[in-house]
Enzyme design. Structure first.
Site, PDB file in Angstrom:
ATOM      1  N   GLU A 152      66.802   2.708  68.123  1.00  0.00           N
ATOM      2  CA  GLU A 152      65.887   3.845  67.990  1.00  0.00           C
ATOM      3  C   GLU A 152      66.357   4.898  66.989  1.00  0.00           C
ATOM      4  O   GLU A 152      66.217   6.098  67.236  1.00  0.00           O
ATOM      5  CB  GLU A 152      65.690   4.499  69.382  1.00  0.00           C
TER       6      GLU A 152
HETATM    7  C1  TNX Z   1      65.180   2.820  75.555  1.00  0.00           C
HETATM    8  S1  TNX Z   1      66.706   0.401  75.397  1.00  0.00           S
HETATM    9  C2  TNX Z   1      66.463   3.149  75.137  1.00  0.00           C
HETATM   10  C3  TNX Z   1      67.205   4.180  75.860  1.00  0.00           C
HETATM   11  C4  TNX Z   1      66.426   4.770  76.984  1.00  0.00           C
HETATM   12  C5  TNX Z   1      65.651   3.675  77.691  1.00  0.00           C
HETATM   13  C6  TNX Z   1      64.926   4.119  78.911  1.00  0.00           C
HETATM   14  C7  TNX Z   1      67.432   1.169  74.331  1.00  0.00           C
HETATM   15  C8  TNX Z   1      68.362   0.427  73.526  1.00  0.00           C
HETATM   16  N1  TNX Z   1      67.154   2.474  74.178  1.00  0.00           N
HETATM   17  O1  TNX Z   1      67.655   5.181  74.968  1.00  0.00           O
HETATM   18  O2  TNX Z   1      67.305   5.395  77.845  1.00  0.00           O
HETATM   19  O3  TNX Z   1      64.737   3.118  76.799  1.00  0.00           O
HETATM   20  O4  TNX Z   1      64.387   3.045  79.593  1.00  0.00           O
END
Ligand code: TNX
EC number: 3.2.1.52
Length: 543
Positions: free
Chosen positions: A356
């Protein structure tokens, strides 16, 4: 002489014979010395699990009702092994058995067999030749228990099997005065995947070392052999890094919701690593970058491209922060962090996050990892990253962790085709921060509800197009803690979905069956109660 008793004596003699022991040689009358030949437990206490009725289900269990074993205060644990794995697993077993039985069982290195009174941990002489890595064989006879393995992992797994073959009372914190039986027979078992892991996010909410240690105890019993610690995020930096004191002075002092946060000193972290290793668990540290770095940026604004200090962040949004990709200072920082974390961590892996990074441009993102991944391999570690980093040219040993819910993901498929191993953590199966059911008052829901059955009924080698059995490195559950504030929240979200994922990672696909799992899961209730685990008694299981 009753048949069962004669069989027990034969079994005892055979056991003594194959280890070269002589305590059980027949005397002049042709019978074995009776004080060395305890009666087999013809009547197992009712609450003793049948052989193989454990989680995760073993590959093969062949019961033999005529040769049940009784654990007594006279039982000893004998090592017949050159490696340190057997000793560590034996010491762990002693500690597991002590509180409920009140027995302080001795561990003896070498020496002769003492039939009927011992649990022997031996190098894999008696293992089938083609037993895959991490496997073990557990043989239970009235004459003794033999656990054979050829790796520390195998010994630890065998110990967990033996633990679950004892009645649930074995998990009690106080002495229970009773007969401790183990159903007779043989288990030959091995994992489907060598990497069976759970991720705990200690960045969104911080958890003290003793909470993590209890968590480790709980994971280990289901043969989870890795714990991935998410050590940094926008809301907090959780590990001391020498030369960068503000990370812990400033970056650690926040968490979601405005609580006090916290961090591990290097000494505390090392202590967690050792504690985990003593229970067969390898720590996988994650420093998430280049996004998810607000806590680092408020500590050292020079890591931000415009040099300004952002506000501390205690909300739950993602995707708004980035290290400055063009600044040399960033790479000095990352290099110090990676080399110190690698130095503190004896395990094979170092997780560099990579998810992300929505405000890092695509080319910048690639440039960042082109510099950072060699730092990891040069520090002697195997890089792991969330699947977004698969867009980058990955070195061969790098592992990609897939976390989305879609069954098509071309970058990850390409990584697998290039020979990179994939850890499967699809959010709609393995994310334990999700609600169990739509109506639950707690939990995230972006991946939909994940009930126990959903967590159980999937095949990691069939989830993602182009990522088959041989490309799958293993499975991992993830517990993100935006909404998880206390130890009891951790327990409720983890259990009993953790058991489902543990079996997904261990048991061959063709041997997995929801009805059978459900029955064995219900048997875990008393064990979890005895351990004080505040599990979620999810509907659909006859608890
Ligand atoms: C996505 S999964 C994220 C996290 C959040 C999560 C909550 C991933 C690699 N990144 O930063 O905490 O969703 O479900």
């Amino acid at each position: 002489m009753p048949l069962a008793r004669s069989l027990a004596i034969v079994a005892a003699l055979l056991l003594a014979g194959c280890t070269g022991g002589d305590d059980a040689q027949p005397d002049e009358t042709g019978t074995a010395p009776t004080q060395e030949q305890p009666m087999p437990l013809e009547e197992l206490p009712e609450d003793t699990p049948a052989l193989g009725e454990i989680i995760p289900a073993p590959v093969r269990a062949t019961g033999d009702e005529s040769s049940n074993f009784e654990l007594t205060a006279q039982t000893r644990i004998r090592l017949d092994s050159d490696g340190s794995g057997a000793r560590r697993a034996a010491e762990y077993l002693v500690d597991l058995l002590e509180p409920a039985t009140g027995f302080a069982l001795p561990v003896i290195d070498g020496g002769d067999a003492r039939p009927g009174r011992e649990i022997v941990l031996r190098d894999g002489k008696q293992l089938p030749e083609d037993l895959p890595e991490g496997g073990y064989a557990l043989e239970v006879t009235a004459g003794g228990i033999s656990l054979a393995a050829d790796s520390a992992d195998g010994f630890f797994s065998g110990v967990q099997t033996l633990r679950q073959q004892l009645p649930a009372d074995i998990e009690a914190n106080e002495r229970v005065d009773r007969t401790w039986g183990v159903a007779g027979g043989r288990i030959v078992d091995h994992p489907r995947f060598g990497y069976r892991s759970a991720m705990l996010d200690i960045a969104r909410h911080f958890f003290e070392p003793e909470v993590v240690k209890r968590h480790i105890d709980r994971l280990a019993q289901y043969k989870i052999n890795h714990l991935h610690l998410h050590l940094s995020d926008d809301q907090g930096w959780r590990i001391e890094i020498e030369g960068w004191p503000k990370l812990t002075e400033i970056g650690a002092a926040t968490e979601v919701g405005g609580g006090p946060g916290g961090y591990y000193t290097q000494e505390e972290y090392r202590d967690i690593v050792t504690y985990a290793a003593d229970r067969g668990i390898t720590i996988v540290p994650e420093i998430d970058m280049p996004g998810h770095t607000n806590a680092a940026l408020i500590s050292y604004p020079e890591l931000n491209c415009d040099g300004s200090r952002p506000e501390p962040y205690t909300g739950t949004h993602v995707g708004f922060s980035s290290l400055c990709i063009d600044s040399e200072r960033t790479y000095e920082f990352v290099s110090d962090v990676i080399s110190q974390v690698a130095e503190l961590t004896p395990g094979e892996y170092l997780h560099v996050g990579g998810d992300e990074a929505e405000v890092t441009g695509e080319a910048d993102y690639a440039r960042f990892f082109e510099r950072v991944l060699p730092m990891v391999t040069e520090a002697g570690k195997r890089p792991v990253g969330w699947h977004e980093y698969g867009q980058v040219d990955l070195p061969e040993p790098a592992i990609v962790q897939y976390w989305r819910i879609e069954s098509e993901h071309p970058d990850t498929t390409a990584s697998a085709e290039n020979g990179n191993s994939i850890i499967m953590s699809p959010a709609n199966k393995s994310y334990l921060d999700m609600k169990y059911n739509d109506g639950d008052p707690w939990g995230n829901d972006w991946a939909g509800a994940v009930d126990v059955r959903a967590a159980y009924e999937w095949d990691p080698a069939r989830f993602l197009t182009g990522v088959g059995e041989s490309a799958v490195h293993g499975v991992e559950t993830a517990l993100w803690t935006e909404l998880v504030e206390s130890e009891s929240d951790i327990e409720r979200m983890m259990f009993p979905r953790l058991q489902a994922l543990a079996e997904v990672g261990w048991t061959p696909q063709q041997d997995r069956d929801w009805e059978s799992f459900q029955r064995r899961l219900a048997m875990q209730a008393e064990r979890m109660d005895n351990q004080g685990i505040d599990y979620h008694p999810t509907p659909g299981v006859s608890w």
